[in-house]
Motif scaffolding. Structure first.
Motif, mmCIF file in Angstrom:
data_model
loop_
_atom_site.group_PDB
_atom_site.id
_atom_site.type_symbol
_atom_site.label_atom_id
_atom_site.label_comp_id
_atom_site.label_asym_id
_atom_site.label_seq_id
_atom_site.Cartn_x
_atom_site.Cartn_y
_atom_site.Cartn_z
ATOM 1 N N ALA A 210 1.934 -36.714 51.069
ATOM 2 C CA ALA A 210 0.829 -35.887 50.576
ATOM 3 C C ALA A 210 0.872 -35.707 49.066
ATOM 4 O O ALA A 210 -0.094 -35.206 48.483
ATOM 5 N N PHE A 211 1.970 -36.115 48.424
ATOM 6 C CA PHE A 211 2.153 -35.808 47.003
ATOM 7 C C PHE A 211 2.361 -37.053 46.144
ATOM 8 O O PHE A 211 2.913 -36.967 45.053
ATOM 9 N N GLN A 212 1.928 -38.209 46.621
ATOM 10 C CA GLN A 212 2.172 -39.432 45.858
ATOM 11 C C GLN A 212 1.558 -39.365 44.462
ATOM 12 O O GLN A 212 2.198 -39.727 43.475
ATOM 13 N N LEU A 213 0.323 -38.930 44.366
ATOM 14 C CA LEU A 213 -0.339 -38.870 43.074
ATOM 15 C C LEU A 213 0.355 -37.899 42.134
ATOM 16 O O LEU A 213 0.631 -38.215 40.970
ATOM 17 N N GLN A 217 2.418 -38.795 38.546
ATOM 18 C CA GLN A 217 2.129 -38.146 37.270
ATOM 19 C C GLN A 217 3.348 -37.391 36.750
ATOM 20 O O GLN A 217 3.605 -37.371 35.534
ATOM 21 N N LEU A 218 4.099 -36.783 37.670
ATOM 22 C CA LEU A 218 5.296 -36.044 37.265
ATOM 23 C C LEU A 218 6.330 -36.986 36.657
ATOM 24 O O LEU A 218 6.885 -36.711 35.581
ATOM 25 N N TYR A 219 6.602 -38.089 37.330
ATOM 26 C CA TYR A 219 7.612 -39.025 36.827
ATOM 27 C C TYR A 219 7.227 -39.543 35.438
ATOM 28 O O TYR A 219 8.077 -39.650 34.546
ATOM 29 N N VAL A 220 5.946 -39.859 35.255
ATOM 30 C CA VAL A 220 5.498 -40.351 33.955
ATOM 31 C C VAL A 220 5.669 -39.272 32.895
ATOM 32 O O VAL A 220 6.140 -39.539 31.776
ATOM 33 N N SER A 221 5.307 -38.031 33.223
ATOM 34 C CA SER A 221 5.417 -36.947 32.240
ATOM 35 C C SER A 221 6.871 -36.671 31.870
ATOM 36 O O SER A 221 7.158 -36.226 30.757
ATOM 37 N N LEU A 222 7.792 -36.959 32.782
ATOM 38 C CA LEU A 222 9.218 -36.760 32.510
ATOM 39 C C LEU A 222 9.865 -37.994 31.874
ATOM 40 O O LEU A 222 11.068 -37.974 31.586
ATOM 41 N N GLY A 223 9.069 -39.064 31.669
ATOM 42 C CA GLY A 223 9.617 -40.282 31.077
ATOM 43 C C GLY A 223 10.397 -41.127 32.047
ATOM 44 O O GLY A 223 11.126 -42.029 31.639
ATOM 45 N N ARG A 224 10.216 -40.878 33.351
ATOM 46 C CA ARG A 224 10.876 -41.701 34.368
ATOM 47 C C ARG A 224 9.905 -42.839 34.724
ATOM 48 O O ARG A 224 9.277 -42.849 35.785
ATOM 49 N N TRP A 225 9.799 -43.784 33.823
ATOM 50 C CA TRP A 225 8.733 -44.772 33.890
ATOM 51 C C TRP A 225 8.830 -45.670 35.114
ATOM 52 O O TRP A 225 7.803 -45.981 35.736
ATOM 53 N N ALA A 226 10.019 -46.106 35.455
ATOM 54 C CA ALA A 226 10.163 -47.004 36.605
ATOM 55 C C ALA A 226 9.757 -46.294 37.894
ATOM 56 O O ALA A 226 9.042 -46.858 38.731
ATOM 57 N N ARG A 227 10.202 -45.044 38.066
ATOM 58 C CA ARG A 227 9.832 -44.295 39.274
ATOM 59 C C ARG A 227 8.339 -44.005 39.288
ATOM 60 O O ARG A 227 7.691 -44.057 40.340
ATOM 61 N N GLY A 228 7.797 -43.696 38.119
ATOM 62 C CA GLY A 228 6.363 -43.475 38.048
ATOM 63 C C GLY A 228 5.581 -44.720 38.423
ATOM 64 O O GLY A 228 4.593 -44.655 39.171
ATOM 65 N N ALA A 230 6.617 -47.182 40.297
ATOM 66 C CA ALA A 230 6.787 -47.430 41.733
ATOM 67 C C ALA A 230 5.853 -46.535 42.550
ATOM 68 O O ALA A 230 5.262 -46.967 43.548
ATOM 69 N N ALA A 231 5.710 -45.283 42.118
ATOM 70 C CA ALA A 231 4.800 -44.376 42.819
ATOM 71 C C ALA A 231 3.352 -44.852 42.683
ATOM 72 O O ALA A 231 2.584 -44.840 43.657
ATOM 73 N N TRP A 232 2.968 -45.283 41.497
ATOM 74 C CA TRP A 232 1.609 -45.781 41.312
ATOM 75 C C TRP A 232 1.379 -47.052 42.119
ATOM 76 O O TRP A 232 0.267 -47.297 42.608
ATOM 77 N N ARG A 233 2.414 -47.882 42.273
ATOM 78 C CA ARG A 233 2.270 -49.087 43.082
ATOM 79 C C ARG A 233 1.876 -48.735 44.515
ATOM 80 O O ARG A 233 0.984 -49.363 45.110
#
Length: 610
Positions: A210-213, A217-228, A230-233
């Protein structure tokens, strides 16, 4: 969709449902009546009474449906009036209209309208009072709770905002909505740590799906680019229309993190959505060729046409002409259009591949009417032919298809054909073609003719504002800017030989001219070395690179010579010699822009790569 249209459709659906019910009831009564006839006079009376009761019920239902329809029409009109008042900037009147809508029972739309109105008037306290009163009767309503949290945030009441969130959680146990809305609000405010805490709680209550989006956005805002990434994928695989949101979110990836984002997005299985995002990211990161390699794997069934169109436009803006051409050709193969084919042909010429433009233009001819042929296709054909030095064919084409051209177009053709003869090294034919061009048009062509003849003064005057920054133009302008010589027959002959595609004569001419051109000497030697390297004459090229490094160590061509020398040695299998040249570049020219490339190639050599 106008405000309230969804509600209006719901009412119509309800009316339709009631009508269907009436039809079923009428059918049933008909069956009862039939039974009554069979049963005889005693049962006929009862059947008639039942039929009358049913008819009365149907009439009542029809009246109720009509009243509901009228009420809905009135509500729709009230909503329309409130929206019109908003659009007119009459916010006080709009608030009054929305209050009427609220009183009639359209709570959510009215609450949103009142929020807009009070916000425009700077009356956030009124929004808070409204939200609090409505939430008291509908404590789990997402729209009302969202308004309440937004308002408390805008008022700076962060403690109250947190308490409102907790109250919503208590009113809607196990639901994802409170965590989604509040988490998004926190992310918008840049409160990533707090958002992390809230979203973790939400995952525990309602599951991660329920919280993929929000997590992306959270991972990107925290600079966790790879996890972000992967979530966007995962998001774009399930919901391809989210590709633009993913592209926007990942567009600011630092250069050092891009490989991890590439790996995350390209992980198998790679969906069409992830492919679109990664391909467009590569374009943003100025690697249009790689971007097109990724996007070219899309098929028409992937709804790829719009992506190809966006890529082509972006590549054209960057001057990445060949990838742009390939995207435009793929578009044309899906949906043939004259304008797309002409863009592809122009991109091919601008990208240095004019020969490839001719078959594209042959296809454009089949789609063009007479006017488009004369005004759009023929000019590009002339440009392609003259860029290739096939000025004679261009002249024949103009005689055949350009006879109806106006004076300005004929002058433009004359200038273009003169350019074609210049590129072919046919000086006299270029002069003859210039007779049909305007005085303003012949300046640059005359500059090239002067250069071919060794007249550097007139060449400087003519080449001050070149139309196309081709490699030859750049070299000629650089040479003219780095020498004070007024004439030099050798350099003129070298450029003329180059135009006539006599590489060996051009290289020898540039080498001879170097001794007489002062500050332009290392440039001429480097150009000669480049020509020898293109002919696979490695020994001649290496000799010139060594001469530059030894005699002109402070010239900009010295580090370039070291790098090209190293690459040639490596290609020939001399890894030790290549390493020596690269180390010399890094140590001797630490400020050179070529040092990062040299370091990468050194690392590759040390790693044993061939």
């Amino acid at each position: 969709m106008r405000a309230g249209e969804a509600s209006w459709r719901l009412v119509l659906a309800r009316v339709a449902g009631r009508t269907a019910l009436a039809v079923r009831c009428a059918s049933a009564m008909a069956s009862v009546a039939a039974v009554a006839v069979v049963a005889g006079p005693a049962s006929a009376s009862a059947a008639a009474q039942a039929q009358q009761a049913q008819q009365a019920q149907q009439a009542q239902q029809a009246q109720q449906a009509q009243q509901a329809q009228q009420a809905q029409q009135a509500q729709q009109a009230a909503i329309g009036k409130a929206v019109d008042l908003e659009q007119s900037g009459r916010w006080v009147d709009a608030i009054a209209a929305w209050r009427g809508v609220l009183a009639a029972g359209e709570v959510e739309q009215a609450a949103l309208g009142l929020e807009r109105g009070f916000s425009q008037l700077g009356q956030e306290d009124s929004i808070r009072a409204l939200a609090d009163s409505l939430v008291a009767t509908r404590p789990a309503n997402r729209v009302l709770r969202s308004i309440q949290i937004r308002t408390l945030r805008s008022l700076g009441r962060l403690d109250d905002e947190g308490r409102a969130f907790e109250a919503w959680v208590a009113a809607a146990p196990g639901e994802a909505a409170p965590y989604q809305v509040y988490g998004n609000q926190l992310l918008m405010d840049g409160r990533a740590a707090r958002a992390d805490t809230i979203l973790r709680r939400g995952v525990q209550q309602a599951g991660a799906a329920a919280f993929q989006l929000e997590l992306a956005q959270l991972y990107v805002s925290l600079g966790r680019w790879a996890r972000g990434a992967a979530a966007w994928r995962e998001i774009v695989a399930a919901e391809p229309y989210m590709d633009q949101s993913a592209l926007f979110s990942l567009g600011a990836v630092p250069a050092g993190e891009r490989d991890s984002v590439r790996a995350a997005l390209s992980a198998a299985p790679m969906s069409a959505g992830a492919r679109k995002v990664l391909g467009m990211l590569e374009l943003q990161w100025l690697d249009a060729r790689e971007g097109w390699r990724i996007l070219s794997a899309l098929g028409v069934a992937d709804s790829a046409y719009a992506t190809w169109a966006d890529f082509a436009s972006g590549a054209e803006r960057q001057g990445a002409w060949i990838p742009a051409r390939e995207a435009l050709l793929r578009m044309s193969s899906t949906k043939p259009e004259l304008s797309v084919l002409l863009r592809a042909a122009a991109a091919s010429v601008s990208g240095g591949e004019p020969a490839a433009a001719l078959p594209i233009l042959a296809g454009a001819r089949r789609l063009a009417d007479g006017t488009a042929l004369r005004t759009r296709v023929v000019p590009l054909e002339v440009r392609a032919l003259t860029t290739m030095g096939r000025a004679g064919e261009a002249e024949a084409l103009v005689r055949k298809d350009g006879a109806q051209a106006d004076e300005g177009t004929r002058q433009a053709y004359a200038r273009q054909i003169a350019w074609g003869w210049v590129r072919a090294g046919e000086v006299e034919k270029a002069r003859a073609a210039l007779a049909g061009a305007s005085a303003d048009d012949d300046e640059e062509v005359s500059g090239w003719i002067a250069l071919f003849e060794g007249n550097l003064v007139q060449a400087r005057a003519g080449l001050r504002r070149p139309a196309d920054a081709t490699p030859d133009v750049v070299t000629a302008m650089a040479m003219l800017g780095r020498t004070r010589a007024d004439t030099n027959a050798d350099v003129g002959a070298a450029f003329l030989a180059l135009a006539r595609r006599d590489t060996a004569a051009a290289a020898n001419g540039f080498e001879r001219a170097a001794g007489e051109l002062g500050g332009a000497a290392p440039l001429m030697l480097a150009f000669a070395a480049r020509l020898w390297a293109a002919k696979k004459s490695d020994a001649a090229a290496i000799a010139l690179w060594g001469r530059i490094v030894e005699r002109y160590p402070k010239s900009p061509e010295a580090p370039e010579s070291d790098l090209e020398w190293a690459r040639t040695l490596r290609r020939k299998g001399d890894a030790s010699g290549a390493r020596e040249r690269l180390e010399h570049l890094v140590i001797s020219y630490p400020e050179s822009a070529l040092v990062p490339q040299a370091r990468r190639e050194l690392e590759s050599l040390q790693g044993g790569a061939s």
